[in-house]
Design a protein around this motif. Structure first.
Motif: not given
Length: 219
Positions: A14-21, A39-44, A69-70, A183-185
């Motif tokens: 994915q090359g990017i790790l999106p994150l939020f609270y 298109g995000v399949r990995v998330f924090e 797949g997430l 990758a970047v967060g």
């Protein structure tokens, strides 16, 4: 293939790790659905408020029903008690802002990916001692790509992801990937839980720019 390797590969791809609270369940679910549709399949999701456990449970439940797949990870885990709680809930990976060996040991015993936050070479070395396959450079806006360039030869083969202040901007992304990160967060620069308009388009753009920055780095 181990769960740890599967999630790591997903982040690398994915090359990017999106994150939020966010502490509102329905709004958080809609946010993650929007990211998924983009298109995000990995998330924090980050453990930064009293409702983190409740919201994370809901995200996992909806993921299992509607978002195949997430991979859902939990961030801002600072001690073994927090790590144990979210591992039991079903977190796919654990992200920390610090290096706490007891967390690393627990996560590794669970067969999951542990991503500790580091700011110095000593912290990076300590994280490696506890099998951190991926290390978070945090806060990235303070360290900058120059830090990564300076230390990468000290830690050959180690994977790094900068988090905190990475911009959705091609030159900023290029500078990070050229420095050697994998990758970047991306948190508030991508996601504002109180302002969701345009999130899907912004996420598609971020994924595209990351792909472009990586391609340029290979040339």
């Amino acid at each position: 293939m181990s769960k740890k390797k599967i999630v790591l590969d997903a982040i690398l791809q994915q090359g990017i790790l999106p994150l939020f609270y966010h502490d509102v369940v329905d709004e958080s679910v809609e946010l993650v659905k929007t990211l998924y549709n983009a298109g995000v399949r990995v998330f924090e999701f980050t453990n930064r408020g009293d409702k983190a456990e409740v919201v994370f449970k809901a995200l996992l439940s909806v993921r299992d029903q509607e978002m195949p797949g997430l991979y859902l990870g939990i961030g801002t885990i600072k001690n073994a008690k927090e790590a144990s709680l979210f591992i039991d809930l079903g977190a796919d990976f654990i992200v920390s802002p610090i290096v706490n060996p007891s967390v690393g040991k627990l996560v590794n015993e669970a067969g999951l990916l542990w991503v500790p936050g580091c700011m110095t070479p000593t912290e990076i070395y300590t994280a490696q001692e506890y099998d951190a396959a991926l290390i978070k450079l945090f806060p990235a806006n303070i360290l900058g790509p120059g830090f990564m360039t300076a230390i990468k030869d000290l830690f050959k083969g180690q994977l790094f992801i900068p988090t905190g202040g990475v911009d959705i901007e091609i030159n900023n992304l290029k500078s990070w990937f050229q420095s050697g990160v994998c990758a970047v967060g991306m948190g508030s620069k991508l996601i504002d839980p109180k302002q969701t308009e345009g999130l899907e388009e912004r996420t598609v753009l971020a994924l595209s720019l990351v792909s472009q920055a990586r391609q340029n780095n290979k040339m």
